[in-house]
Design a protein around this motif. Structure first.
Motif, PDB file in Angstrom:
ATOM      1  N   ILE A   6      13.459 -28.616 187.613  1.00  0.00           N
ATOM      2  CA  ILE A   6      14.762 -29.127 187.385  1.00  0.00           C
ATOM      3  C   ILE A   6      15.539 -29.071 188.579  1.00  0.00           C
ATOM      4  O   ILE A   6      14.935 -28.024 189.472  1.00  0.00           O
ATOM      5  N   ARG A   7      15.830 -29.770 188.728  1.00  0.00           N
ATOM      6  CA  ARG A   7      17.277 -29.865 189.889  1.00  0.00           C
ATOM      7  C   ARG A   7      18.103 -30.011 189.936  1.00  0.00           C
ATOM      8  O   ARG A   7      19.005 -31.368 189.255  1.00  0.00           O
ATOM      9  N   LEU A   8      19.624 -29.476 190.576  1.00  0.00           N
ATOM     10  CA  LEU A   8      20.897 -29.198 190.352  1.00  0.00           C
ATOM     11  C   LEU A   8      21.142 -30.380 191.508  1.00  0.00           C
ATOM     12  O   LEU A   8      20.411 -29.649 192.871  1.00  0.00           O
ATOM     13  N   PRO A   9      21.307 -31.045 191.542  1.00  0.00           N
ATOM     14  CA  PRO A   9      21.296 -32.030 192.853  1.00  0.00           C
ATOM     15  C   PRO A   9      22.793 -31.694 193.638  1.00  0.00           C
ATOM     16  O   PRO A   9      23.400 -30.695 193.628  1.00  0.00           O
ATOM     17  N   GLU A  10      21.897 -31.725 194.978  1.00  0.00           N
ATOM     18  CA  GLU A  10      22.882 -31.999 196.534  1.00  0.00           C
ATOM     19  C   GLU A  10      24.997 -32.168 195.400  1.00  0.00           C
ATOM     20  O   GLU A  10      25.301 -32.896 195.241  1.00  0.00           O
ATOM     21  N   GLY A  11      25.483 -30.776 196.121  1.00  0.00           N
ATOM     22  CA  GLY A  11      26.620 -30.603 196.161  1.00  0.00           C
ATOM     23  C   GLY A  11      27.085 -31.029 194.492  1.00  0.00           C
ATOM     24  O   GLY A  11      28.597 -30.156 194.190  1.00  0.00           O
ATOM     25  N   GLN A  12      26.560 -30.802 193.663  1.00  0.00           N
ATOM     26  CA  GLN A  12      26.906 -30.892 191.939  1.00  0.00           C
ATOM     27  C   GLN A  12      27.235 -29.099 191.250  1.00  0.00           C
ATOM     28  O   GLN A  12      26.874 -28.551 191.811  1.00  0.00           O
ATOM     29  N   VAL A  13      28.110 -29.202 190.982  1.00  0.00           N
ATOM     30  CA  VAL A  13      28.702 -27.812 190.822  1.00  0.00           C
ATOM     31  C   VAL A  13      28.453 -28.095 188.632  1.00  0.00           C
ATOM     32  O   VAL A  13      29.180 -29.077 188.194  1.00  0.00           O
ATOM     33  N   GLN A  14      27.454 -27.039 188.226  1.00  0.00           N
ATOM     34  CA  GLN A  14      27.164 -26.960 187.300  1.00  0.00           C
ATOM     35  C   GLN A  14      27.547 -26.297 186.659  1.00  0.00           C
ATOM     36  O   GLN A  14      27.875 -25.244 186.613  1.00  0.00           O
ATOM     37  N   GLU A  15      29.255 -26.501 185.450  1.00  0.00           N
ATOM     38  CA  GLU A  15      30.467 -25.882 184.953  1.00  0.00           C
ATOM     39  C   GLU A  15      29.172 -24.646 183.935  1.00  0.00           C
ATOM     40  O   GLU A  15      29.136 -23.197 183.655  1.00  0.00           O
ATOM     41  N   GLN A  16      28.856 -25.468 183.001  1.00  0.00           N
ATOM     42  CA  GLN A  16      28.487 -25.032 182.077  1.00  0.00           C
ATOM     43  C   GLN A  16      26.936 -23.937 181.869  1.00  0.00           C
ATOM     44  O   GLN A  16      26.643 -25.326 183.128  1.00  0.00           O
ATOM     45  N   PRO A  17      26.548 -23.276 181.750  1.00  0.00           N
ATOM     46  CA  PRO A  17      24.513 -22.933 181.580  1.00  0.00           C
ATOM     47  C   PRO A  17      23.963 -23.571 180.820  1.00  0.00           C
ATOM     48  O   PRO A  17      24.695 -24.294 179.657  1.00  0.00           O
ATOM     49  N   VAL A  18      22.826 -23.840 181.089  1.00  0.00           N
ATOM     50  CA  VAL A  18      21.758 -24.881 181.110  1.00  0.00           C
ATOM     51  C   VAL A  18      20.799 -24.651 180.300  1.00  0.00           C
ATOM     52  O   VAL A  18      20.336 -23.126 181.321  1.00  0.00           O
ATOM     53  N   ILE A  19      20.794 -24.294 178.985  1.00  0.00           N
ATOM     54  CA  ILE A  19      19.841 -23.539 178.597  1.00  0.00           C
ATOM     55  C   ILE A  19      18.121 -24.444 178.317  1.00  0.00           C
ATOM     56  O   ILE A  19      18.021 -25.222 177.873  1.00  0.00           O
ATOM     57  N   ALA A  20      17.000 -23.891 178.662  1.00  0.00           N
ATOM     58  CA  ALA A  20      15.698 -24.374 179.200  1.00  0.00           C
ATOM     59  C   ALA A  20      14.814 -23.169 177.514  1.00  0.00           C
ATOM     60  O   ALA A  20      14.988 -22.553 177.893  1.00  0.00           O
ATOM     61  N   ARG A  21      14.826 -24.111 176.490  1.00  0.00           N
ATOM     62  CA  ARG A  21      14.680 -23.376 175.251  1.00  0.00           C
ATOM     63  C   ARG A  21      13.005 -23.053 175.098  1.00  0.00           C
ATOM     64  O   ARG A  21      12.391 -24.629 174.616  1.00  0.00           O
ATOM     65  N   LEU A  22      12.485 -22.183 175.559  1.00  0.00           N
ATOM     66  CA  LEU A  22      10.538 -22.614 175.532  1.00  0.00           C
ATOM     67  C   LEU A  22       9.823 -21.494 174.185  1.00  0.00           C
ATOM     68  O   LEU A  22      10.162 -20.207 174.248  1.00  0.00           O
ATOM     69  N   HIS A  23       9.848 -22.042 173.465  1.00  0.00           N
ATOM     70  CA  HIS A  23       8.954 -21.622 171.800  1.00  0.00           C
ATOM     71  C   HIS A  23       7.386 -21.489 171.806  1.00  0.00           C
ATOM     72  O   HIS A  23       7.012 -22.462 172.029  1.00  0.00           O
ATOM     73  N   GLY A  24       7.020 -20.727 171.689  1.00  0.00           N
ATOM     74  CA  GLY A  24       5.743 -20.029 171.094  1.00  0.00           C
ATOM     75  C   GLY A  24       4.801 -20.429 170.344  1.00  0.00           C
ATOM     76  O   GLY A  24       6.053 -19.916 168.801  1.00  0.00           O
ATOM     77  N   THR A  25       4.118 -21.452 169.689  1.00  0.00           N
ATOM     78  CA  THR A  25       3.351 -22.262 169.153  1.00  0.00           C
ATOM     79  C   THR A  25       2.648 -21.183 167.900  1.00  0.00           C
ATOM     80  O   THR A  25       2.175 -21.534 167.272  1.00  0.00           O
ATOM     81  N   GLY A  26       2.346 -20.298 168.903  1.00  0.00           N
ATOM     82  CA  GLY A  26       1.173 -19.114 167.696  1.00  0.00           C
ATOM     83  C   GLY A  26       0.645 -18.362 169.174  1.00  0.00           C
ATOM     84  O   GLY A  26       0.548 -18.435 170.199  1.00  0.00           O
ATOM     85  N   ALA A  27       0.720 -16.737 168.472  1.00  0.00           N
ATOM     86  CA  ALA A  27      -0.047 -15.282 169.281  1.00  0.00           C
ATOM     87  C   ALA A  27      -1.579 -16.253 169.941  1.00  0.00           C
ATOM     88  O   ALA A  27      -1.972 -14.949 170.665  1.00  0.00           O
ATOM     89  N   ASP A  28      -2.418 -16.921 169.372  1.00  0.00           N
ATOM     90  CA  ASP A  28      -3.718 -17.003 169.691  1.00  0.00           C
ATOM     91  C   ASP A  28      -3.329 -18.114 170.703  1.00  0.00           C
ATOM     92  O   ASP A  28      -4.916 -19.091 171.336  1.00  0.00           O
ATOM     93  N   ARG A  29      -2.214 -19.027 170.702  1.00  0.00           N
ATOM     94  CA  ARG A  29      -2.841 -20.039 171.472  1.00  0.00           C
ATOM     95  C   ARG A  29      -2.429 -20.011 172.878  1.00  0.00           C
ATOM     96  O   ARG A  29      -1.281 -19.042 174.098  1.00  0.00           O
ATOM     97  N   HIS A  30      -3.133 -20.488 174.171  1.00  0.00           N
ATOM     98  CA  HIS A  30      -3.283 -19.878 175.798  1.00  0.00           C
ATOM     99  C   HIS A  30      -2.449 -21.204 176.162  1.00  0.00           C
ATOM    100  O   HIS A  30      -2.750 -22.150 176.145  1.00  0.00           O
ATOM    101  N   GLY A  31      -0.783 -20.958 176.769  1.00  0.00           N
ATOM    102  CA  GLY A  31      -0.517 -21.760 177.544  1.00  0.00           C
ATOM    103  C   GLY A  31      -0.458 -21.293 179.026  1.00  0.00           C
ATOM    104  O   GLY A  31      -0.416 -20.582 179.699  1.00  0.00           O
ATOM    105  N   ASN A  32      -0.692 -22.562 180.326  1.00  0.00           N
ATOM    106  CA  ASN A  32      -0.513 -22.513 181.505  1.00  0.00           C
ATOM    107  C   ASN A  32       0.807 -23.066 182.316  1.00  0.00           C
ATOM    108  O   ASN A  32       0.924 -24.421 181.237  1.00  0.00           O
TER     109      ASN A  32
END
Lengths: 404, 252
Positions: free
Chosen positions: A118-144
C-alpha cells in the motif's frame, strides 16, 4: 497510580556480560529455523499464550488451496489508487526495514510470496481514511502475510487494517514513513472469539515525518500485536496508541518498542486496557530506547489498565533505556487498578445510578484512545463494541478491593 | 417548603489505628430558603458532615438520624439522595477522564428528573447557566474536571447545582482556592439559585470571606465534632476578629 521518572541507564551498560537483553539487540533472522521453537521462557514469549499460538509456529505452505484463510477486501485502496503490485520476496521496498524478530514472523515472511503493498504517492494528501478489510474465513485455516505500507515524501493519509471473522493468522506489517510524510495507521482486531492472530509491525519514520500508530484489539481468542517504531529521521515524531478490551478467555498482548534514533525526535506511547471476566488477560511490555545520538529527545510511555471484575489479570512492564545524557525529557508510567471509588461517588452524587456510573467511567477511560482514531466508521464500531462488552459484563461482580 | 433535619448525628471513620469518632452528636435543622454557615477550625468535622449527608462510603454512621421531609436519608444510596434533592458541591471534585462536561450534565439531569431533557431547551439552559457563571461555551467539550483550574472546578460545581435544581445544597469549602472575582461569580450563582428555587444552603467554610457575598441566616461553630456555638451573622463577624482560639482553649 504511579509515575516514575527514570534516570539514564548508562551505569547498566558496561562492557561486562549483562543478562538482561536490550530490546534493540534482539536477534533477527529471515529463517524460521534460526529461532527454534519457543519454550515459553524467552523474554518475548514468557507471558504469551503459546499453547493457543502453537498453530502459528508451524512452518507450512499456506498459499496453496482454493480457499485462502484471509479474504482481502481492498476495494477502497484500489479506488484510491494506493495499491502497488508486488511480486516476490525481493520486491522493494519489502525488507527495507523489516527484520523478523521471532519465529512466527520469520514463517510469515517465508510463506508469503507476494506482499500486499500500500503506497501513498509522493505529496498526495488523502483526505478520507482508507480501510482495508481483512476477513478470516475459518478458525482452522492458517494464513501468513507480509504487508508494506509506504508513505512517500510529503504524503498525508490514514490507512486502517480492519480484521474480522476468524483464522490462524500470522502477519508482518512493514511501515515506511518517508521524509515529511504524515501517516496514521490503525490496526483493528475485531475478530471472532476463536481467532488466533500474531502480528509484528515494524515502522521507520524519516526526517520531519510523523506516524500515528494505533492498535485496537477487542475481538479474538489470542491476539498478539507487537509494534515497533524507529524514529530515524531528524525531528521525526511518533505516537503509539493502543486500546484493548479483554473478556473471559481472551489473551491480548502487545510488546511495544519505541526507538529514538534521530536527533530531536518526539515519541508518545499510550496503551489502555480494560479487562473483565474469569481468565481475561492482557500483557503489555513497553520498551523505549533513546539512542546514543538521539539528543534532544522527548519521550513518554504509559500503560493503564482497568480491571473490572475479579479473575482477570493484566501484566504491565514498562522499560526505559537512555544512552545519551542530553535529552529534553523522558518518563514512563504504568498503572493497573480497579474502579476508582471517588469517581463513582462523584457521579452517583449527581443522581447517576451505580451501573450507569461504572459504564461512564469505563467508556471514559477508553474514550481517550478512541477519540484519537479520527476514523468515524471505526470510532462508531468501537463505541458499539465497548457497549456490547459492558452489557456482557453487567452481570459479573465488580472487582473487589484487593482484586486488582 | 422542605426540611432537612439532622439529629444527634454520630459518625466515625476507619483508620489504620482503628475506628475514629469524628461527629459526636450533631443537631441541625435547615429549612428551604435558609442559609446556614458551618464554620470551624480544620479537623472539626465540617467536611465529614458534608460527605455523610451525601452518603460517602468512607463514613460510618454510628447513631442519630438525617431526614428530608421525614424521609430517612441514611437509608438511601448515594444516587437516591441526589434524586431526593440533596446536592454536595465538593471541595475537591474528581476528574473523570473521557467523559465530557456536556455528556455528564445531560446524564445527571436525566437521572435526577427521570427523563431525558428536551434537547433544544436543555442546550439553551446549559448555555444560559454557563454564561451567568462566565464560563466559555467550549467548556462543555472538556472532560469532567480534567485540567480545570481551581476556579473552574468550583464554577462547574455551581453550574451543576443550577441545572440539577436540588432542594438542599451543601457547599463544602467552595471558597477555598478562589480569587476575589471567582468568589464573587460563584457567590452570585448561589444567591441567584436560592432566589429562584428557594434552595436551602449549608455553607461549610473555614473563612468568613465568602460570608460577605453569601449572607447566612444562621452561623454554627463546629469544634471537635460538635456544634460549640450558634448565632446569627454577628457570630461570623466575631470569628473574623477572634478566630477559633477561644473554642480550642476552652477544650470543648
Amino acid at each position: 497510580m504511579t509515575a516514575t521518572e527514570t534516570t539514564p541507564a548508562h551505569l547498566a551498560t558496561e562492557d561486562r556480560f549483562v543478562p538482561i537483553q536490550t530490546r534493540s539487540e534482539r536477534p533477527t533472522s529471515f529463517d524460521p529455523a534460526d529461532f527454534g521453537t519457543p519454550t515459553g521462557r524467552e523474554v518475548n514469549w514468557r507471558l504469551s499464550d503459546l499453547k493457543r499460538l502453537a498453530p502459528l509456529l508451524v512452518d507450512e505452505e499456506t498459499e496453496t488451496g482454493a480457499e485462502p484463510a484471509i479474504e482481502y477486501g481492498l476495494a477502497e485502496l484500489e479506488a484510491a489508487g494506493l495499491l502497488v503490485e508486488s511480486t516476490g520476496h525481493d520486491a522493494a521496498p519489502r525488507g527495507e526495514v523489516f527484520r523478523p524478530e521471532d519465529v512466527v514472523s520469520a514463517i510469515a515472511w517465508k510463506r508469503c510470496q507476494n506482499a500486499l503493498h500500500i503506497r501513498l504517492p509522493e505529496g498526495q494528501v488523502q483526505e478520507q481514511p482508507v480501510i482495508a478489510r481483512l476477513h478470516g474465513t475459518g478458525a482452522d485455516r492458517h494464513g501468513n502475510a507480509h504487508i508494506v505500507v509506504e508513505a512517500m515524501p510529503g504524503s498525508v493519509g490514514t490507512i486502517v487494517l480492519h480484521h474480522s471473522g476468524s483464522a490462524r493468522y500470522a502477519q508482518n506489517l512493514e511501515i515506511i514513513v518517508r521524509e515529511g510524510a504524515r501517516l496514521t495507521l490503525v490496526s483493528v482486531q475485531d475478530w471472532q472469539d476463536d481467532a488466533v492472530h500474531a502480528s509484528a509491525h515494524q515502522a521507520v519514520v524519516g526526517d520531519g515525518a510523523y506516524l500515528k500508530h494505533m492498535v485496537v484489539s477487542f475481538g479474538g481468542g489470542v491476539v498478539r500485536v507487537n509494534p515497533s517504531m524507529r524514529l530515524a529521521g531528524h525531528r521525526a515524531e511518533g505516537e503509539m496508541f493502543g486500546l484493548s478490551f479483554s473478556d473471559s478467555g481472551q489473551h491480548i498482548e502487545s510488546q511495544v518498542f519505541m526507538f529514538h534514533e534521530g536527533v530531536e525526535t518526539r515519541g508518545d506511547v499510550l496503551y489502555k486496557g480494560a479487562l473483565q471476566g474469569e481468565g481475561a488477560r492482557s500483557v503489555w511490555i513497553g520498551d523505549v530506547l533513546i539512542g546514543q545520538d538521539a539528543t534532544g529527545t522527548d519521550s513518554y510511555e504509559k500503560n493503564q489498565n482497568l480491571v473490572l471484575t475479579d479473575g482477570a489479570r493484566a501484566d504491565s512492564i514498562p522499560n526505559l533505556e537512555i544512552k545519551t545524557g542530553d535529552i529534553a525529557g523522558a518518563g514512563h508510567a504504568s498503572a493497573t487498578g480497579r474502579f476508582d471509588d471517588e469517581q463513582l461517588f462523584y457521579l452517583q452524587s449527581r443522581g447517576i445510578e451505580e451501573e450507569e456510573a461504572r459504564r461512564l467511567v469505563v467508556i471514559g477511560f477508553l474514550m481517550e484512545i478512541v477519540q484519537k482514531i479520527g476514523v468515524p466508521e471505526i470510532e462508531e464500531r468501537l463505541a458499539e463494541a465497548i457497549e456490547e462488552e459492558l452489557r456482557r459484563g453487567a452481570g459479573l461482580a465488580p472487582a473487589s478491593k484487593a482484586g486488582a | 417548603m422542605s426540611v432537612l433535619d439532622i439529629k444527634d448525628l454520630r459518625v466515625s471513620i476507619e483508620t489504620e489505628q482503628g475506628s475514629k469518632e469524628i461527629l459526636r452528636g450533631v443537631d441541625l435543622t435547615i429549612n428551604s430558603d435558609e442559609i446556614h454557615a458551618i464554620m470551624g477550625p480544620n479537623g472539626s468535622g465540617k467536611s465529614t458532615l458534608a460527605y455523610t449527608l451525601a452518603g460517602h462510603p468512607r463514613y460510618t454512621v454510628d447513631g442519630g438520624s438525617i431526614t428530608l421531609d421525614g424521609e430517612d436519608v441514611l437509608e438511601m444510596s448515594v444516587d437516591e439522595r441526589a434524586r431526593a434533592g440533596l446536592f454536595l458541591a465538593m471541595q475537591y471534585p474528581v476528574e473523570i477522564p473521557g467523559v465530557t462536561v456536556s455528556n455528564f450534565l445531560r446524564t445527571a439531569k436525566t437521572a435526577i428528573s427521570g427523563e431525558a431533557p428536551r434537547v433544544r431547551e436543555w442546550i439553551g439552559d446549559v448555555r444560559g447557566a454557563m454564561e451567568k457563571l462566565r464560563m466559555d461555551p467550549s467548556f462543555g467539550e472538556r472532560n469532567v474536571n480534567e485540567g480545570f483550574s481551581g476556579g473552574e472546578k468550583k464554577r462547574h460545581e455551581i453550574l451543576q447545582m443550577e441545572l440539577l435544581r436540588p432542594r438542599f445544597a451543601v457547599l463544602d469549602e467552595t471558597d477555598s482556592g478562589l480569587d476575589v472575582d471567582a468568589l464573587r461569580i460563584v457567590s452570585e450563582g448561589v444567591n441567584r439559585i436560592k432566589g429562584e428555587t428557594g434552595l436551602g444552603v449549608l455553607l461549610i467554610t473555614h473563612y468568613t470571606r465568602i460570608l460577605r457575598y453569601i449572607q447566612p441566616d444562621h452561623v454554627h461553630v463546629f469544634v471537635n465534632g460538635r456544634i460549640a456555638e450558634q448565632g446569627g451573622r454577628e457570630l461570623a463577624d466575631r470569628l473574623e476578629e477572634e478566630g477559633y482560639d477561644r473554642y480550642l482553649k476552652a477544650g470543648v
